[in-house]
Design an enzyme around this catalytic site. Structure first.
Site, short mmCIF file in Angstrom:
data_model
loop_
_atom_site.label_atom_id
_atom_site.label_comp_id
_atom_site.label_asym_id
_atom_site.label_seq_id
_atom_site.Cartn_x
_atom_site.Cartn_y
_atom_site.Cartn_z
N THR A 1 98.56 74.60 -34.71
CA THR A 1 99.20 75.56 -33.81
C THR A 1 98.08 76.33 -33.12
O THR A 1 97.31 77.03 -33.77
CB THR A 1 100.10 76.55 -34.55
N TYR B 1 102.47 79.26 -39.74
CA TYR B 1 102.59 79.09 -38.31
C TYR B 1 103.58 78.00 -37.97
O TYR B 1 103.98 77.23 -38.82
CB TYR B 1 101.23 78.87 -37.64
N CYS B 2 103.95 77.93 -36.71
CA CYS B 2 105.13 77.15 -36.34
C CYS B 2 104.78 75.74 -35.87
O CYS B 2 103.81 75.52 -35.19
CB CYS B 2 105.87 77.87 -35.22
N THR B 3 105.58 74.81 -36.25
CA THR B 3 105.62 73.47 -35.65
C THR B 3 107.06 73.02 -35.76
O THR B 3 107.93 73.83 -35.98
CB THR B 3 104.63 72.52 -36.37
#
Length: 596
Positions: free
Chosen positions: A66, A228-230
């Site tokens: 990210t 964190y984003c995925t």
């Protein structure tokens, strides 16, 4: 002609503005990485040259990325990655967005620097070692957003078939608070977990709810280890774990690309209600409906904005607190802590909410402090040595003692002619950090050596094992408000402070107390003066040579790594001890009282 020129100029200006716009790029890939060092070099070169900030996690099993930056730079990075066959078939998720709302959001989400790390797991699937890790190649069948939607649509129209279908939300509670899938006639299972690594335990305890069913798994983000984003990576591990249970668990499916791809396919939300929580600085992404399903922790009014970053004071999980109910200090207790009987009495005096008066000491919650002993010590011995400290802090703090994970051999001096006593008569000794030539206890359990007063400078190994061990301790025995470390235990605690941002959700604490500490090797190379923001109390012997084990300058140097506004220093006239006489104990109490 002039008008044509003007339009062309406006178009070029718009294209330039588009390229200058900020964005976030999310992607992961499970694959065999033959040369991790080569991949590290690629990301260091690409991200640094393009000015990308964020987090990159690499392992022999794949990558998880990210990063944020200008859209043009992100597009260039994607092109570079696609030129590597490792990334064949990778779903690169690129979104334009605004800059972080505030410094707190930016710092918590990791967009203030570039962090590239090699890890054993791309996502921490369990806080405790599993007998057998799930085989990612056995993950559930991928369903596109359209296929996923079609299954839920069919269940809505044909109630009889929906009895064999369950929808498992593999996300954390703070994510499902603000948005979730809802479909008529389909049972939705929300594990209400604090962190993704709690999911295997929930699956084990609720296997009968899944057995014999068609299990649809929805997810949108990476687990709490990396924060964190995925899209969809948690589904991979969760579905593989369910299918590993054998007969009756074969029909497990997962939403490919996660909720993010689903909302792109169905902008009005489809079967997803509310907002999709993401771990980058966007915080959440909603559909065009903008419906709110979350509510304030205190007043229960509709609310779904996490940008104030309010957290439970016990477990540090994010909570929703509306603007009207917010207080200066994080004085909130989440629903999970309440459910388990923790924090029933809030700390802040507020008669309007029925809280206890400020002077009622009996109603105040004590601080829980995890205590890390020194080199070649153990929990029992350290507890005995700090008995006076525990007694004088009994009204404000509970001290919890644990053994370090590295067991050491017993030693006897080379000049000694007396044979060592039997092993059964000796208490085991442990360490947080060990030297490169560390020998585990042999059958005899004894070794000869001479005392080296500077041995702590050579103890540069064993940190990863100790860090993994502490994660388990926090998961099983936490929450803890702070960490107290003595000598090598202080070095270990300082190293954890240096990684506090990366460890959010796994090792959460509010302060540290470092006694006779020194700078451990994980902090030696990359830390700058004043770079650690954790509130800290540094206690050590004053010059000259009051502490014969750890030189005063080593403790001073360690204190210098902490932000000046966060670090409190107590120099005493004693040796390698934690003083409990006045005025030192009064200063220790004053520091701790800030957190009550």
């Amino acid at each position: 002609m002039g008008r044509t020129s003007s339009c062309g100029g406006d178009g070029e200006k718009q294209r330039i503005e588009d390229k200058e716009q900020y964005g976030v790029l999310l992607y992961y890939k499970y694959t065999t990485v033959p040369d991790v060092d080569e991949l590290v070099s690629f990301y260091e070169s690409s991200c640094n040259s393009l000015g990308l900030l964020g987090r990159v996690r690499l392992s022999t099993h794949g990558v998880n990325v990210t990063v944020g930056g200008k859209l043009a730079a992100l597009e260039e990075h994607i092109a570079s990655a696609k030129s590597n066959c490792l990334f064949e078939g990778t779903d690169f998720k690129l979104a334009s967005c605004n800059h972080p709302l505030n410094d707190k959001v930016s710092q918590e989400c990791g967009f203030t620097s570039l962090s590239i790390r090699v890890v054993e797991e791309l996502v921490t699937f369990s806080t405790c070692p599993l007998l057998k890790s799930p085989d990612i190649s056995n993950a559930g069948k991928h369903l596109s957003a359209a296929e996923f939607h079609s299954v839920l649509e069919s269940a809505k129209e044909q109630p009889d078939e929906s009895e064999e279908l369950v929808l498992l939300d593999a996300r954390n509670l703070y994510e499902t608070r603000i948005g979730k899938f809802e479909s008529e006639n389909v049972e939705t299972l929300d594990p209400e977990i604090r962190q993704y690594s709690d999911l295997p335990t929930w699956i084990d305890q609720n296997a009968e709810k899944l057995k014999g069913k068609n299990v649809l798994i929805s997810s949108n983000v990476l687990g709490n280890k990396i924060r964190y984003c995925t899209g969809g990576i948690r589904c991979e591990m969760a579905s593989a774990y369910i299918r590993s249970k054998g007969a009756g668990f074969e029909n497990t499916f997962q939403l490919y690309g996660g909720i993010q791809r689903y909302l792109e396919q169905f902008p009005s939300g489809g079967f997803f209600k509310g907002k999709n929580f993401v771990f980058d600085h966007r915080i959440s992404v909603g559909s065009s409906k903008e419906d709110i399903v979350g509510c304030c922790l205190l007043c229960n009014n509709t609310f779904d904005d996490y940008s104030p970053r309010c957290r439970c004071r016990l477990c540090r999980m994010l909570v929703l607190v509306c603007n009207h109910c917010q207080v200066k200090e994080d004085d909130y207790v989440c629903e999970l802590c309440r459910k388990h009987g923790k924090g029933q009495v809030p700390l802040s005096p507020d008669p309007s909410k029925g809280l206890p008066p400020a002077g009622d000491d009996d109603m105040r919650r004590k601080l829980r402090i995890l205590c890390l002993h020194g080199f070649r010590q153990n929990a029992s011995g350290f507890k005995g040595r700090t008995g006076s400290l525990a007694k004088k802090l009994k009204n404000i703090a509970e001290l919890v003692f644990i053994d370090a994970p590295h067991e050491l051999q017993f030693i006897y001096q080379t000049a000694s002619t007396t044979p060592p006593p039997p092993l059964g008569a000796c208490n085991k000794k442990f360490a947080w950090l060990v030297s490169p030539d560390f020998d585990k206890p042999s059958e005899t359990g004894w070794t000869q050596c001479q005392f080296d007063p500077l041995q702590y400078q050579n103890q540069t190994e064993g940190f990863d094992k100790s860090l993994t061990y502490l994660k388990t301790v926090f998961a099983e025995r936490g929450p803890f408000d702070g960490i107290l470390g003595f000598s090598q235990g202080a070095a270990m605690a300082a190293a954890v402070c240096g990684k506090q941002e990366q460890l959010l959700g796994e090792i959460d604490f509010r302060f540290c107390v470092l006694c006779s500490g020194f700078t451990p090797w994980p902090l030696l190379e990359k830390r700058e003066q004043g770079s650690i923001k954790c509130p800290s109390l540094h206690i050590f012997g004053s010059q000259p040579g009051k502490d014969r084990q750890i030189v005063t300058q080593a403790s001073l140097d360690l204190a210098g790594l902490f932000d000046q506004g966060c670090a409190t220093v107590i120099e005493h006239d004693f040796g390698h001890i934690i003083p409990t006489k006045s005025p030192y104990i009064d200063e220790i109490k004053a520091f701790l009282n800030q957190f009550i």
